[in-house]
Design a protein around this motif. Sequence first.
Motif, short mmCIF file in Angstrom:
data_model
loop_
_atom_site.label_atom_id
_atom_site.label_comp_id
_atom_site.label_asym_id
_atom_site.label_seq_id
_atom_site.Cartn_x
_atom_site.Cartn_y
_atom_site.Cartn_z
N ARG A 1 0.84 -1.20 0.00
CA ARG A 1 0.00 0.00 0.00
C ARG A 1 0.88 1.25 0.00
O ARG A 1 1.86 1.34 0.74
CB ARG A 1 -0.92 0.01 1.22
N VAL A 2 0.51 2.24 -0.84
CA VAL A 2 1.33 3.44 -1.01
C VAL A 2 0.44 4.68 -1.02
O VAL A 2 -0.76 4.60 -1.26
CB VAL A 2 2.14 3.39 -2.32
N PRO A 3 1.05 5.85 -0.79
CA PRO A 3 0.30 7.09 -0.98
C PRO A 3 -0.02 7.30 -2.47
O PRO A 3 0.81 6.98 -3.33
CB PRO A 3 1.25 8.18 -0.48
N LEU A 4 -1.17 7.85 -2.77
CA LEU A 4 -1.52 8.25 -4.13
C LEU A 4 -2.38 9.50 -4.00
O LEU A 4 -3.54 9.43 -3.61
CB LEU A 4 -2.28 7.14 -4.87
N MET A 5 -1.78 10.66 -4.30
CA MET A 5 -2.46 11.93 -4.13
C MET A 5 -2.36 12.75 -5.42
O MET A 5 -1.32 12.73 -6.10
CB MET A 5 -1.86 12.72 -2.97
N PHE A 6 -3.42 13.45 -5.75
CA PHE A 6 -3.46 14.29 -6.94
C PHE A 6 -3.88 15.71 -6.57
O PHE A 6 -4.73 15.91 -5.70
CB PHE A 6 -4.47 13.75 -7.96
N TYR A 7 -3.30 16.67 -7.26
CA TYR A 7 -3.80 18.04 -7.26
C TYR A 7 -4.12 18.40 -8.71
O TYR A 7 -3.26 18.27 -9.60
CB TYR A 7 -2.76 19.02 -6.70
N VAL A 8 -5.35 18.80 -8.97
CA VAL A 8 -5.78 19.23 -10.29
C VAL A 8 -6.34 20.64 -10.14
O VAL A 8 -7.34 20.84 -9.44
CB VAL A 8 -6.85 18.29 -10.88
N PRO A 9 -5.70 21.63 -10.75
CA PRO A 9 -6.13 23.02 -10.56
C PRO A 9 -7.62 23.22 -10.82
O PRO A 9 -8.14 22.81 -11.87
CB PRO A 9 -5.28 23.80 -11.57
N GLY A 10 -8.28 23.83 -9.85
CA GLY A 10 -9.70 24.14 -10.00
C GLY A 10 -10.62 22.96 -9.81
O GLY A 10 -11.85 23.13 -9.82
N LYS A 11 -10.07 21.77 -9.62
CA LYS A 11 -10.90 20.56 -9.47
C LYS A 11 -10.78 19.97 -8.07
O LYS A 11 -11.77 19.72 -7.40
CB LYS A 11 -10.50 19.51 -10.52
N THR A 12 -9.55 19.74 -7.64
CA THR A 12 -9.35 19.20 -6.29
C THR A 12 -9.24 20.30 -5.26
O THR A 12 -9.32 20.05 -4.06
CB THR A 12 -8.09 18.32 -6.24
N ALA A 13 -9.02 21.52 -5.71
CA ALA A 13 -8.97 22.69 -4.82
C ALA A 13 -9.31 23.91 -5.65
O ALA A 13 -9.06 23.95 -6.86
CB ALA A 13 -7.58 22.84 -4.20
N SER A 14 -9.89 24.91 -5.01
CA SER A 14 -10.22 26.15 -5.71
C SER A 14 -8.94 26.86 -6.13
O SER A 14 -7.91 26.78 -5.45
CB SER A 14 -11.04 27.07 -4.81
N LEU A 15 -9.00 27.57 -7.25
CA LEU A 15 -7.85 28.34 -7.68
C LEU A 15 -7.58 29.47 -6.69
O LEU A 15 -8.52 30.11 -6.21
CB LEU A 15 -8.09 28.91 -9.08
N PRO A 16 -6.32 29.71 -6.37
CA PRO A 16 -6.02 30.76 -5.38
C PRO A 16 -6.32 32.15 -5.93
O PRO A 16 -6.21 32.41 -7.12
CB PRO A 16 -4.53 30.57 -5.12
N GLU A 17 -6.69 33.03 -5.03
CA GLU A 17 -6.88 34.44 -5.39
C GLU A 17 -5.52 35.08 -5.62
O GLU A 17 -4.47 34.53 -5.26
CB GLU A 17 -7.62 35.17 -4.27
N ALA A 18 -5.52 36.26 -6.23
CA ALA A 18 -4.28 36.97 -6.49
C ALA A 18 -3.53 37.20 -5.17
O ALA A 18 -4.11 37.69 -4.20
CB ALA A 18 -4.58 38.30 -7.17
N GLY A 19 -2.26 36.81 -5.15
CA GLY A 19 -1.44 36.98 -3.95
C GLY A 19 -1.61 35.89 -2.92
O GLY A 19 -0.86 35.85 -1.94
N GLU A 20 -2.57 35.00 -3.12
CA GLU A 20 -2.81 33.91 -2.17
C GLU A 20 -1.96 32.70 -2.54
O GLU A 20 -1.77 32.40 -3.72
CB GLU A 20 -4.29 33.52 -2.19
N LYS A 21 -1.45 32.01 -1.52
CA LYS A 21 -0.64 30.82 -1.76
C LYS A 21 -1.48 29.57 -1.55
O LYS A 21 -2.18 29.44 -0.55
CB LYS A 21 0.58 30.79 -0.83
N LEU A 22 -1.37 28.67 -2.50
CA LEU A 22 -2.06 27.40 -2.37
C LEU A 22 -1.22 26.41 -1.57
O LEU A 22 -1.75 25.56 -0.85
CB LEU A 22 -2.34 26.82 -3.76
N PHE A 23 0.11 26.51 -1.68
CA PHE A 23 1.03 25.58 -1.02
C PHE A 23 2.05 26.33 -0.16
O PHE A 23 3.25 26.26 -0.42
CB PHE A 23 1.76 24.72 -2.05
N PRO A 24 1.60 27.05 0.85
CA PRO A 24 2.58 27.74 1.72
C PRO A 24 3.41 26.72 2.48
O PRO A 24 2.90 25.71 2.96
CB PRO A 24 1.70 28.57 2.65
N TYR A 25 4.71 27.00 2.59
CA TYR A 25 5.58 26.06 3.29
C TYR A 25 5.33 26.13 4.80
O TYR A 25 5.30 27.22 5.38
CB TYR A 25 7.06 26.37 3.00
#
Length: 460
Positions: free
Chosen positions: A266-290
Amino acid sequence: MPLPRRPDTTRLYDFNSYWRVHAGNFSTIPQYFKENGYVTMSVGKVFHPGISSNHSDDSPYSWSFPPYHPSTEKYENTKTCRGPDGELHANLLCPVDVVDVPEGTLPDIQSTEQAIQLLGKMRTSASPFFLAVGYHKPHIPFRYPKEFQKLYPLENITLAPDPQVPDGLPPVAYNPWMDIRQREDVQALNISVPYGPIPVDFQRKIRQSYFASVSYLDTQVGHLLNALDDLQLANNTIIAFISDHGWALGEHGEWAKYSNFDVATRVPLMFYVPGKTASLPEAGEKLFPYCSPFDSVSELMEPGRQSEDLVELVSLFPTLAGLAGLQVPPRCPVASFHVELCREGQNLLKHFRLPDSEEDPYFLDNPRELIAYSQYPRPADSPQWNSDKPSLKDIKIMGYSIRTIDYRYTVWVGFDPHEYLANFSDIHAGELYFVDSDPLQDHNVYNDSQGGRLSQSLMP
């Protein structure tokens, strides 16, 4: 990098042959994207090194230019681990002070830096890109920055919930973890072969270093995704996060990855699809902040959508192709050695709720009908020195396993390595675990009357 075919098609049962020569000129995922106009790039450990990828990471088929390998890869298995005696050793457990190691860095740190550089170059390119980044950790040896140990105090580390070898486990199913026995710190323990056990205090240290290695890897992924934000590429880049296998941490008295148990398959299986798995970020907003694991308080990200369906890594090819808007390769015929481009996995697009996606007619809606397959070779009925990684010529038995929502069923059958044929009439052993009542797969009921009947009906 998983191929879109199963082992009995690729005929890759060891690391000593190249599938294009050994079985068929099968297309890879990056090759398909390259042939469809993408710039394809490889960083780190993407294909297994050596002859299994033609000593070239499958270049030039898969990549637009030569793959990048960190200069410090060559130190991974050398004597760079400072022991209690003050000397350097080739240990399993290898927390390091990064400034003291050769070149003052580690392979996965170098891979992250190179990947970020490539993203910067592709930001202004007119061509779409496919970037594969292969991280080493948490592969052994557990060589990682020592500060990550602080996240997992040894006094808080527990043993595996089932650290004993189960009474009903067939000897052929057991892997004797010979690779970790070769490390100097494990050799010094003088552990009996094949079952051990490893002393309890050292088991805790292994688990601590594994967890620390995972957190180290997690920070590298975090830096890479944060760079995707900084370069304003997060709005139009699909991301898939996968691993090639699991790793036993003392479950069933086993260590490493050489089995058909869930803990190894068993392994991790993760996807990010813009606008589908998460809303698109607003201007200046970070989707993946460290978020640093060492910060006392980290802002939690909103969790993504999860699926409990059983899926397989052979589904990665059709799914990525479909998400990118490419033609999804056709399903392979039963005998597909002559077919260069086809896929043996199901298309997972239905999970992304895409309005224009075609339903895969083979994707069943009833979760009780979903099956995940795995297999593992053995040279003998009992554990021996080469049980974990037998060469093709030494394989005598193949363990075929199916995992459903209800059970894991494995049958170990005779195998002819010259003809690549399994003989399902020659059953050496079997395993059957009902996961609702036995989630850790410790109680093999194959030899009950029910198990005997299932052996006639569940396997092909």
